[in-house]
Design a protein around this motif. Sequence first.
Motif, PDB file in Angstrom:
ATOM      1  N   ALA A 142       0.851  -1.192   0.000  1.00  0.00           N
ATOM      2  CA  ALA A 142       0.000   0.000   0.000  1.00  0.00           C
ATOM      3  C   ALA A 142       0.887   1.243   0.000  1.00  0.00           C
ATOM      4  O   ALA A 142       1.861   1.318   0.750  1.00  0.00           O
ATOM      5  CB  ALA A 142      -0.916   0.003   1.216  1.00  0.00           C
ATOM      6  N   PHE A 143       0.535   2.214  -0.862  1.00  0.00           N
ATOM      7  CA  PHE A 143       1.308   3.446  -0.989  1.00  0.00           C
ATOM      8  C   PHE A 143       0.446   4.638  -0.627  1.00  0.00           C
ATOM      9  O   PHE A 143      -0.774   4.650  -0.869  1.00  0.00           O
ATOM     10  CB  PHE A 143       1.804   3.625  -2.434  1.00  0.00           C
ATOM     11  N   SER A 144       1.074   5.664  -0.052  1.00  0.00           N
ATOM     12  CA  SER A 144       0.397   6.926   0.187  1.00  0.00           C
ATOM     13  C   SER A 144       0.350   7.717  -1.111  1.00  0.00           C
ATOM     14  O   SER A 144       0.926   7.323  -2.129  1.00  0.00           O
ATOM     15  CB  SER A 144       1.113   7.726   1.273  1.00  0.00           C
ATOM     16  N   ARG A 145      -0.314   8.871  -1.051  1.00  0.00           N
ATOM     17  CA  ARG A 145      -0.422   9.697  -2.255  1.00  0.00           C
ATOM     18  C   ARG A 145       0.943  10.203  -2.704  1.00  0.00           C
ATOM     19  O   ARG A 145       1.171  10.440  -3.889  1.00  0.00           O
ATOM     20  CB  ARG A 145      -1.359  10.877  -1.977  1.00  0.00           C
ATOM     21  N   THR A 146       1.866  10.357  -1.744  1.00  0.00           N
ATOM     22  CA  THR A 146       3.203  10.826  -2.092  1.00  0.00           C
ATOM     23  C   THR A 146       4.108   9.711  -2.588  1.00  0.00           C
ATOM     24  O   THR A 146       5.249   9.967  -2.972  1.00  0.00           O
ATOM     25  CB  THR A 146       3.852  11.493  -0.870  1.00  0.00           C
ATOM     26  N   GLY A 147       3.632   8.466  -2.555  1.00  0.00           N
ATOM     27  CA  GLY A 147       4.430   7.360  -3.062  1.00  0.00           C
ATOM     28  C   GLY A 147       5.193   6.605  -2.004  1.00  0.00           C
ATOM     29  O   GLY A 147       5.944   5.682  -2.341  1.00  0.00           O
ATOM     30  N   ARG A 148       5.028   6.940  -0.726  1.00  0.00           N
ATOM     31  CA  ARG A 148       5.694   6.211   0.346  1.00  0.00           C
ATOM     32  C   ARG A 148       4.935   4.936   0.678  1.00  0.00           C
ATOM     33  O   ARG A 148       3.703   4.891   0.573  1.00  0.00           O
ATOM     34  CB  ARG A 148       5.793   7.085   1.601  1.00  0.00           C
ATOM     35  N   VAL A 149       5.674   3.912   1.101  1.00  0.00           N
ATOM     36  CA  VAL A 149       5.046   2.643   1.465  1.00  0.00           C
ATOM     37  C   VAL A 149       4.354   2.796   2.816  1.00  0.00           C
ATOM     38  O   VAL A 149       4.975   3.200   3.809  1.00  0.00           O
ATOM     39  CB  VAL A 149       6.086   1.509   1.531  1.00  0.00           C
ATOM     40  N   THR A 172      10.857   3.068   1.448  1.00  0.00           N
ATOM     41  CA  THR A 172      10.767   2.591   0.065  1.00  0.00           C
ATOM     42  C   THR A 172       9.688   3.380  -0.666  1.00  0.00           C
ATOM     43  O   THR A 172       8.625   3.672  -0.114  1.00  0.00           O
ATOM     44  CB  THR A 172      10.443   1.099   0.038  1.00  0.00           C
ATOM     45  N   THR A 173       9.929   3.715  -1.901  1.00  0.00           N
ATOM     46  CA  THR A 173       8.988   4.517  -2.679  1.00  0.00           C
ATOM     47  C   THR A 173       8.386   3.692  -3.816  1.00  0.00           C
ATOM     48  O   THR A 173       8.896   2.636  -4.200  1.00  0.00           O
ATOM     49  CB  THR A 173       9.680   5.751  -3.265  1.00  0.00           C
ATOM     50  N   TYR A 174       7.306   4.228  -4.337  1.00  0.00           N
ATOM     51  CA  TYR A 174       6.621   3.592  -5.467  1.00  0.00           C
ATOM     52  C   TYR A 174       7.543   3.542  -6.688  1.00  0.00           C
ATOM     53  O   TYR A 174       7.552   2.544  -7.423  1.00  0.00           O
ATOM     54  CB  TYR A 174       5.345   4.374  -5.775  1.00  0.00           C
ATOM     55  N   GLU A 175       8.303   4.615  -6.890  1.00  0.00           N
ATOM     56  CA  GLU A 175       9.183   4.666  -8.053  1.00  0.00           C
ATOM     57  C   GLU A 175      10.213   3.545  -8.017  1.00  0.00           C
ATOM     58  O   GLU A 175      10.558   2.978  -9.058  1.00  0.00           O
ATOM     59  CB  GLU A 175       9.880   6.030  -8.122  1.00  0.00           C
ATOM     60  N   GLU A 176      10.705   3.215  -6.835  1.00  0.00           N
ATOM     61  CA  GLU A 176      11.701   2.160  -6.729  1.00  0.00           C
ATOM     62  C   GLU A 176      11.117   0.801  -7.102  1.00  0.00           C
ATOM     63  O   GLU A 176      11.810  -0.045  -7.675  1.00  0.00           O
ATOM     64  CB  GLU A 176      12.247   2.101  -5.297  1.00  0.00           C
ATOM     65  N   ILE A 190       6.899   0.632 -14.559  1.00  0.00           N
ATOM     66  CA  ILE A 190       5.748  -0.053 -15.159  1.00  0.00           C
ATOM     67  C   ILE A 190       4.616   0.925 -15.449  1.00  0.00           C
ATOM     68  O   ILE A 190       4.086   0.975 -16.554  1.00  0.00           O
ATOM     69  CB  ILE A 190       5.255  -1.168 -14.213  1.00  0.00           C
ATOM     70  N   ALA A 191       4.221   1.709 -14.429  1.00  0.00           N
ATOM     71  CA  ALA A 191       3.148   2.687 -14.593  1.00  0.00           C
ATOM     72  C   ALA A 191       3.368   3.798 -13.582  1.00  0.00           C
ATOM     73  O   ALA A 191       3.764   3.529 -12.442  1.00  0.00           O
ATOM     74  CB  ALA A 191       1.770   2.044 -14.389  1.00  0.00           C
ATOM     75  N   PRO A 192       3.150   5.085 -13.958  1.00  0.00           N
ATOM     76  CA  PRO A 192       3.316   6.181 -12.994  1.00  0.00           C
ATOM     77  C   PRO A 192       2.274   6.100 -11.889  1.00  0.00           C
ATOM     78  O   PRO A 192       1.173   5.572 -12.073  1.00  0.00           O
ATOM     79  CB  PRO A 192       3.134   7.437 -13.858  1.00  0.00           C
ATOM     80  N   LEU A 193       2.627   6.633 -10.715  1.00  0.00           N
ATOM     81  CA  LEU A 193       1.726   6.596  -9.565  1.00  0.00           C
ATOM     82  C   LEU A 193       0.432   7.354  -9.841  1.00  0.00           C
ATOM     83  O   LEU A 193      -0.651   6.935  -9.411  1.00  0.00           O
ATOM     84  CB  LEU A 193       2.430   7.185  -8.336  1.00  0.00           C
ATOM     85  N   GLU A 194       0.521   8.483 -10.556  1.00  0.00           N
ATOM     86  CA  GLU A 194      -0.692   9.262 -10.840  1.00  0.00           C
ATOM     87  C   GLU A 194      -1.704   8.440 -11.622  1.00  0.00           C
ATOM     88  O   GLU A 194      -2.914   8.572 -11.429  1.00  0.00           O
ATOM     89  CB  GLU A 194      -0.329  10.531 -11.632  1.00  0.00           C
ATOM     90  N   GLN A 195      -1.212   7.595 -12.510  1.00  0.00           N
ATOM     91  CA  GLN A 195      -2.124   6.752 -13.286  1.00  0.00           C
ATOM     92  C   GLN A 195      -2.839   5.752 -12.394  1.00  0.00           C
ATOM     93  O   GLN A 195      -4.030   5.488 -12.563  1.00  0.00           O
ATOM     94  CB  GLN A 195      -1.333   6.034 -14.376  1.00  0.00           C
ATOM     95  N   ALA A 196      -2.112   5.205 -11.410  1.00  0.00           N
ATOM     96  CA  ALA A 196      -2.738   4.267 -10.477  1.00  0.00           C
ATOM     97  C   ALA A 196      -3.737   4.974  -9.570  1.00  0.00           C
ATOM     98  O   ALA A 196      -4.786   4.430  -9.226  1.00  0.00           O
ATOM     99  CB  ALA A 196      -1.675   3.559  -9.643  1.00  0.00           C
ATOM    100  N   LEU A 197      -3.428   6.236  -9.162  1.00  0.00           N
ATOM    101  CA  LEU A 197      -4.326   6.976  -8.269  1.00  0.00           C
ATOM    102  C   LEU A 197      -5.598   7.416  -8.969  1.00  0.00           C
ATOM    103  O   LEU A 197      -6.647   7.545  -8.339  1.00  0.00           O
ATOM    104  CB  LEU A 197      -3.603   8.209  -7.707  1.00  0.00           C
ATOM    105  N   CYS A 198      -5.515   7.666 -10.264  1.00  0.00           N
ATOM    106  CA  CYS A 198      -6.669   8.177 -11.014  1.00  0.00           C
ATOM    107  C   CYS A 198      -7.396   7.104 -11.795  1.00  0.00           C
ATOM    108  O   CYS A 198      -8.325   7.413 -12.551  1.00  0.00           O
ATOM    109  CB  CYS A 198      -6.212   9.279 -11.968  1.00  0.00           C
TER     110      CYS A 198
END
Length: 592
Positions: free
Chosen positions: A270-277, A296-300, A305-313
């Motif tokens: 699970a990630f926060s909106r900022t990408g933190r685990v 650990t971040t989402y980018e790592e 594969i896919a940007p975080l904004e795409q997963a959030l929206c």
Amino acid sequence: MLRSLHMKLVMILVLLILSLMMVVGAFLINSVTAFYLEDFYSQMSDVFQNPVLYHDLTTPSDEEENGARQLERVLDAYAGELGVDNRNRKLYILDSNGVPLVSPDGEGGKLEYTENLVFALGTGLKTNEAGDESNLALDYMDVAIPIHRGGEGYIIYILDNKATSNDLTDQMLVLIIEALVFGLVISVLLSFLLSKTMVTPIQKLTEGAMRMAEGDFSRKIEVPSQDEIGVLTDAFNDMSAQLRDTLRQVENERNKLDTLFLHMTDGVVAFSRTGRVIHSNPAAARMLRRSIGPDTTYEELFGGIAPLEQALCAPDHLEEELRVRDSFFQLLMAPFNRGRAGEGALAVLHDVTEQRKNEEMRREFVANVSHELRTPLTNIRSYAETLTESAGEMPPDMEKKFLGVILNESDRMTHIVQDLLTLSRFDSERGELKLARFSFEDAVQDIYNAVYMDAQKHSHTLTLEMEPGMPKILADRERILQVMMNIVSNSIKYTPDGGHIDIYAGRKRDRVWMVVDDDGIGIPEEDRPRIFERFYRVDKARSRQSGGTGLGLSIAKEIVDRHQGRITLLDKDGPGLAIRLELNIEGPGDGK
């Protein structure tokens, strides 16, 4: 201290008593003053409205020399009714010009002209109206009455300094103050008692609420009163019990979810909106083959594969595929807490490595079956066409040779089909075992005897060593003989002529074992993990020359697994291959 409810109630009751006494005191004092004022004017009115007095005041005598003195003598007869004592209530007689003609002893003719006196000297003498306006705010009471006597105008002026009223007011004020002090003492005591009665249950409720906030639901609050506070206490105890039960249920559900989350085979991050685990389970770290912590971040993990904004929206979820070394994972990403500031994304990893391998094996299986069947069919068709085209012209020995090839290819196709049917029965769980007791030692001996002649044809040295006294085992004898035959036949087949093949057999605790060791071509290290796969062959050209289909060891592995045994490749020094077969003496645990 003043913030406590106890002191607030005491202060409220004290202020209430104080305010009440002040209001009552002011009302009483004003009432006394108004009473004296009204009594004064009522007394003056009753006296001066007496016809006899009025006649005596307005009618002069025949030989009267001083009208003012005559008025004084007349009024002296009514001094008691007028209350004139020349100390607190004084009598003055003035002429029409306002000059005092008669004054109390010691006044010296000095007089302060009040509103009533001024009115009487002016308008009153003309209209015969008295100056009798009252005012509670003044420190005196007075009345000015115009009198016409013998053609002269006089003013009878009575002035009261309110001494009697003030004395009574002072006494009443002292009484009020004493009553106030006494009432305050009583009110303080009663307020302490009342506030204690009200505050004690509230304090118990507060203590109970603090215990509940700390997670202690074990004690009930005891309040014996049956009033609203008692009802509130009962409701609080019921709420505490229900909250305790609810928290227990929530805790149980959370434990279930935690257990499921920790031990589930799918990875979850699970990630926060900022990408933190925010959270992750051990399966995710195991699948990604790296540690996952709060930093650990989402980018790592999934940035490529896919940007975080795409997963959030995403309106529903995103589905991607991730490969980590030789493993394949289905990645599902979906937002949570939509429309809120604390929203984030949830990533779920599902291991699809086996599916990918199965798909690959299925493709290879179809291709291998097609290839294996196409080769004998092609040979059969070619030789059959040759025989058809050369019918009656081909030498008999050539025809016999061609027919032999056709028969051999037909047998090869039959073996392939039989092996495929065997594997199909195993896959569909229809390949039931026919369990029976038989001598494992005799079975090994029978296999040795059966392949001995074939080994001699290839000039192999075939040896057999068995431990004495091996027990009978519970197994499907025909299937076990098929496995043994397959292992030994492969050693004879893939060992160059003049080789050595050694067969060993024995018992180890509750199992029996057989090892077939040869010095043949062996199997390269990179091919060992796949040796039991269907249609897999190390040297495909040589396998086909020897008539192999690539299904023998696959069938052997299926039979041994159904017996809950083991078939493994052993490490050995030098060329060749060693295969070990192990079987339970008492057969498979489920009886199949």
